[in-house]
Design a protein around this motif. Sequence first.
Motif, PDB file in Angstrom:
ATOM      1  N   ALA A 102       0.835  -1.205   0.000  1.00 34.84           N
ATOM      2  CA  ALA A 102       0.000   0.000   0.000  1.00 34.84           C
ATOM      3  C   ALA A 102       0.867   1.252   0.000  1.00 34.84           C
ATOM      4  CB  ALA A 102      -0.935  -0.012   1.205  1.00 34.84           C
ATOM      5  N   SER A 103       1.967   1.231   0.757  1.00 36.24           N
ATOM      6  CA  SER A 103       2.899   2.363   0.763  1.00 36.24           C
ATOM      7  C   SER A 103       3.508   2.566  -0.614  1.00 36.24           C
ATOM      8  CB  SER A 103       4.013   2.124   1.796  1.00 36.24           C
ATOM      9  OG  SER A 103       3.497   2.086   3.113  1.00 36.24           O
ATOM     10  N   VAL A 104       3.851   1.467  -1.269  1.00 34.89           N
ATOM     11  CA  VAL A 104       4.428   1.543  -2.611  1.00 34.89           C
ATOM     12  C   VAL A 104       3.427   2.147  -3.591  1.00 34.89           C
ATOM     13  CG1 VAL A 104       5.194   0.158  -4.569  1.00 34.89           C
ATOM     14  CG2 VAL A 104       6.077  -0.320  -2.278  1.00 34.89           C
ATOM     15  N   GLU A 105       2.191   1.728  -3.499  1.00 33.96           N
ATOM     16  CA  GLU A 105       1.160   2.247  -4.395  1.00 33.96           C
ATOM     17  C   GLU A 105       0.981   3.752  -4.212  1.00 33.96           C
ATOM     18  OE1 GLU A 105      -1.514   2.272  -7.415  1.00 33.96           O
ATOM     19  OE2 GLU A 105      -0.224   0.625  -6.770  1.00 33.96           O
ATOM     20  N   LEU A 106       1.023   4.205  -2.968  1.00 36.43           N
ATOM     21  CA  LEU A 106       0.911   5.635  -2.687  1.00 36.43           C
ATOM     22  C   LEU A 106       2.075   6.401  -3.311  1.00 36.43           C
ATOM     23  CD1 LEU A 106      -0.532   7.939  -1.155  1.00 36.43           C
ATOM     24  CD2 LEU A 106       0.907   7.383   0.827  1.00 36.43           C
ATOM     25  N   LEU A 107       3.266   5.871  -3.171  1.00 39.65           N
ATOM     26  CA  LEU A 107       4.438   6.526  -3.745  1.00 39.65           C
ATOM     27  C   LEU A 107       4.349   6.561  -5.266  1.00 39.65           C
ATOM     28  CD1 LEU A 107       7.237   4.959  -1.500  1.00 39.65           C
ATOM     29  CD2 LEU A 107       6.399   7.315  -1.418  1.00 39.65           C
ATOM     30  N   ARG A 108       3.887   5.486  -5.854  1.00 39.17           N
ATOM     31  CA  ARG A 108       3.754   5.435  -7.309  1.00 39.17           C
ATOM     32  C   ARG A 108       2.745   6.475  -7.808  1.00 39.17           C
ATOM     33  NH1 ARG A 108       6.306   3.551 -11.151  1.00 39.17           N
ATOM     34  NH2 ARG A 108       4.980   1.939 -12.041  1.00 39.17           N
ATOM     35  N   GLU A 109       1.688   6.675  -7.036  1.00 39.84           N
ATOM     36  CA  GLU A 109       0.687   7.677  -7.415  1.00 39.84           C
ATOM     37  C   GLU A 109       1.271   9.082  -7.421  1.00 39.84           C
ATOM     38  OE1 GLU A 109      -2.524   7.158  -4.707  1.00 39.84           O
ATOM     39  OE2 GLU A 109      -3.223   5.279  -5.623  1.00 39.84           O
ATOM     40  N   HIS A 110       2.322   9.290  -6.617  1.00 36.20           N
ATOM     41  CA  HIS A 110       2.978  10.599  -6.561  1.00 36.20           C
ATOM     42  C   HIS A 110       4.128  10.706  -7.562  1.00 36.20           C
ATOM     43  CE1 HIS A 110       0.700  11.022  -2.829  1.00 36.20           C
ATOM     44  NE2 HIS A 110       0.980  12.309  -2.865  1.00 36.20           N
ATOM     45  N   GLY A 111       4.294   9.697  -8.397  1.00 39.31           N
ATOM     46  CA  GLY A 111       5.235   9.784  -9.488  1.00 39.31           C
ATOM     47  C   GLY A 111       6.696   9.657  -9.122  1.00 39.31           C
ATOM     48  N   VAL A 112       7.026   8.849  -8.101  1.00 39.24           N
ATOM     49  CA  VAL A 112       8.433   8.697  -7.730  1.00 39.24           C
ATOM     50  C   VAL A 112       9.200   7.987  -8.842  1.00 39.24           C
ATOM     51  CG1 VAL A 112       7.937   8.695  -5.262  1.00 39.24           C
ATOM     52  CG2 VAL A 112       8.018   6.516  -6.498  1.00 39.24           C
TER      53      VAL A 112
END
Length: 333
Positions: free
Chosen positions: A104-114
């Motif tokens: 879930a943390s990874v998905e959040l980061l991906r949504e922010h375009g890391v």
Amino acid sequence: MVARLEEIAARAGVSVATASRALNNRPGVSEDARTRVLAAVDVLGYQRPDQLQSRRLSLVGVVVAELENPIFPLFAQAIEQTLPTFRLAALLATRRAGVAAEAASVELLREHGVSGIIFVSGVHSDPHADLEHYFALRENGVPLALINGPVAGLDATAVSTDDAAAAATAVRHLHSLGHRRIALVNGPVRYTPARRKSAGFAAAASAAGDVDAIELCGDYSLEWARGAAESAARDGVTGFVAASDFLALGAIQGARAAGRRVPQDVSVVGFDGSAMMNFTDPPLTTLRQPVQALASAAIRGLAADLEGNPHPRRELLFDAELVVRGSTSARIR
């Protein structure tokens, strides 16, 4: 605007005046300070001045375990402070235990375009866990760096403290002080760092030739360590090697609950090396992780991947430093 400028300055660790000069592209600001100010603007989500748009930093996700253990904020701070040197900025995500929480943390980061992700002591440290999300990230072209726990077959940067060598150093230190019945207060051995500490502990005890070595395996809670150490101290253990500073504090409590004094009767060595351990009672002897060296190596590997520069995939191991304080002393016979 003043409140926004104060927030940017606080995030960058500079004065409001320095932040103002950096944002107005004025002289008198070091390149390091200017980079940190611009990184703060990016992370806080503010719009850069037009003349500074070309200097925008790429965001890198940083996933760390819960921040209750002081070693994890140290890693987060070291990573955040080092990233701007490589024209990168950190977006931090903390996680609870478990694969689902980390995913879930990874998905959040991906949504922010890391652009890439650094994991600190995450699920990757458990080779028996479902590690599919790491491989999926690499298949999608996301560079990764893993701190304290490599993943076999994963195309990623991996850096770790040499846990086996650290545990062996602790055993030799206690042995040199006259301790012959020594216990390792360890976490679950399914985790790579715990398994390596177990191996180093056993090897050093065997090499000493006259050490009665006992391994206590449980969770990473202070409460479990307290109970395990109390029982071991009543059974004659005089030296404890703990897999973390938290476990070491539990071992000290357990020794005292058994009626033993620390360090007069029982010596305790921790692992991690937070500066807070200098203010415990007694100050804790510990193996200090090379946090800055680990952070820098992880970032260098990640930056090379982001730039398309291939580099060796072997795991890099770094030595921990034995810091002798008041929780260990010569055994009084």
